[in-house]
Design a protein around this motif. Structure first.
Motif, mmCIF file in Angstrom:
data_model
loop_
_atom_site.group_PDB
_atom_site.id
_atom_site.type_symbol
_atom_site.label_atom_id
_atom_site.label_comp_id
_atom_site.label_asym_id
_atom_site.label_seq_id
_atom_site.Cartn_x
_atom_site.Cartn_y
_atom_site.Cartn_z
ATOM 1 N N LYS A 1 21.929 4.509 34.375
ATOM 2 C CA LYS A 1 22.950 4.123 35.359
ATOM 3 C C LYS A 1 22.678 4.843 36.683
ATOM 4 N N SER A 2 22.319 6.126 36.619
ATOM 5 C CA SER A 2 22.018 6.881 37.843
ATOM 6 C C SER A 2 20.859 6.232 38.598
ATOM 7 N N ALA B 1 20.890 4.576 42.271
ATOM 8 C CA ALA B 1 19.991 5.133 43.283
ATOM 9 C C ALA B 1 19.131 4.022 43.896
ATOM 10 N N ILE C 1 26.061 15.543 33.771
ATOM 11 C CA ILE C 1 25.753 14.509 32.779
ATOM 12 C C ILE C 1 25.968 15.173 31.423
ATOM 13 N N LEU D 1 28.000 11.493 39.942
ATOM 14 C CA LEU D 1 26.974 11.354 40.988
ATOM 15 C C LEU D 1 27.561 11.742 42.340
ATOM 16 N N MET E 1 21.657 8.212 32.360
ATOM 17 C CA MET E 1 20.568 8.431 33.319
ATOM 18 C C MET E 1 20.104 7.091 33.911
ATOM 19 N N VAL F 1 22.689 14.136 40.649
ATOM 20 C CA VAL F 1 23.368 14.036 39.347
ATOM 21 C C VAL F 1 24.006 15.409 39.145
ATOM 22 N N ILE G 1 20.360 11.371 46.011
ATOM 23 C CA ILE G 1 21.547 11.300 45.157
ATOM 24 C C ILE G 1 21.480 12.461 44.176
ATOM 25 N N LYS H 1 32.430 2.621 35.519
ATOM 26 C CA LYS H 1 32.862 3.484 36.626
ATOM 27 C C LYS H 1 34.359 3.751 36.477
ATOM 28 N N ILE I 1 16.292 11.294 43.305
ATOM 29 C CA ILE I 1 17.461 11.812 42.587
ATOM 30 C C ILE I 1 17.166 13.287 42.316
ATOM 31 N N LEU J 1 29.302 10.997 33.476
ATOM 32 C CA LEU J 1 28.304 11.231 34.516
ATOM 33 C C LEU J 1 29.029 11.412 35.842
#
Ligand SMILES: CC(C)(COP(=O)(O)OP(=O)(O)OC[C@H]1O[C@@H](n2cnc3c(N)ncnc32)[C@H](O)[C@@H]1OP(=O)(O)O)[C@@H](O)C(=O)NCCC(=O)NCCS
Length: 175
Positions: free
Chosen positions: A114-115, A119, A96, A76, A112, A93, A91, A7, A127, A74
């Motif tokens: 990580k998303s 979530a 990306i 979000l 993805m 995206v 959430i 992050k 998502i 990414l």
């Protein structure tokens, strides 16, 4: 390669500007006019714009890195930061992107995942994302990850009105 997903925050802004602009150009320059690309880069990927997005409490950015080399990123959005109102249980995206040189090496897949992890942590119902209808590579990637088309919206690149497909992945079995 040992790729990590991290992050990022304000000190990473210069790197975010660089990778955002590079990946956008690599993905879309061939199929859009120079003028439209410049307009989009200067308005949507300017330093001020990206700083305010990084500072938004309802957005998070992540880098995929290999020993400090940034390979992809990414973005979000949660709650009100979502580019379209889908309620509070979702959430988005929003971006990306993987550098051209590193495509098809499962870096998009790591981002993805990580998303999905975020979530689930937030107990989101689904998502969702918007993808240019002509971006077949990305559509295949999302389909591979279980996303399905549920609508469309307009997207303006410079002065060009384009259509984005809206895709979603439900995270709860009963909806
Ligand atoms: C979409 C994107 C993020 C995918 O990332 P990637 O790291 O290249 O993809 P991965 O290696 O993780 O691929 C995972 C799976 O997605 C599918 N996929 C990825 N690229 C594909 C392609 N070019 N053609 C068909 N399927 C593809 C495959 O099923 C793949 O699994 P496999 O290699 O075992 O067959 C990447 O193509 C990208 O950055 N594109 C440019 C930016 C962009 O368009 N972003 C989306 C904007 S909405």
């Amino acid at each position: 390669m040992k790729i990590i997903v991290r992050k990022i925050s304000i000190p990473d802004l210069p790197h975010l500007i660089k990778i955002s602009r590079q990946t956008f150009a690599e993905t879309f320059a061939e199929v859009n006019s120079e003028q439209d690309m410049q307009k989009y880069l200067s308005e949507n990927l300017s330093e001020n714009q990206l700083r305010s997005e990084l500072e938004n409490q309802d957005s998070e950015f992540y880098f995929a890195e290999n020993e400090n080399e940034i390979l992809g990123y990414l973005k979000l959005n949660f709650g009100k930061a979502q580019t379209e109102n889908q309620g509070n249980q979702s959430i988005e995206v929003e971006r990306i992107y993987v550098l051209k040189e590193f495509l098809r090496m499962k870096i998009g897949q790591l981002l993805m995942e990580k998303s999905l992890e975020i979530a689930k942590e937030k107990n989101a119902e689904f998502i969702w994302l918007g993808v240019w209808e002509e971006n077949e590579r990305a559509i295949k990637f999302y389909e591979k990850n279980g996303f399905e088309i549920f609508g469309k919206h307009d997207f303006i690149l410079g002065t060009d009105h384009q259509t984005d497909l809206l895709m979603k992945l439900n995270l709860r079995n009963n909806i």
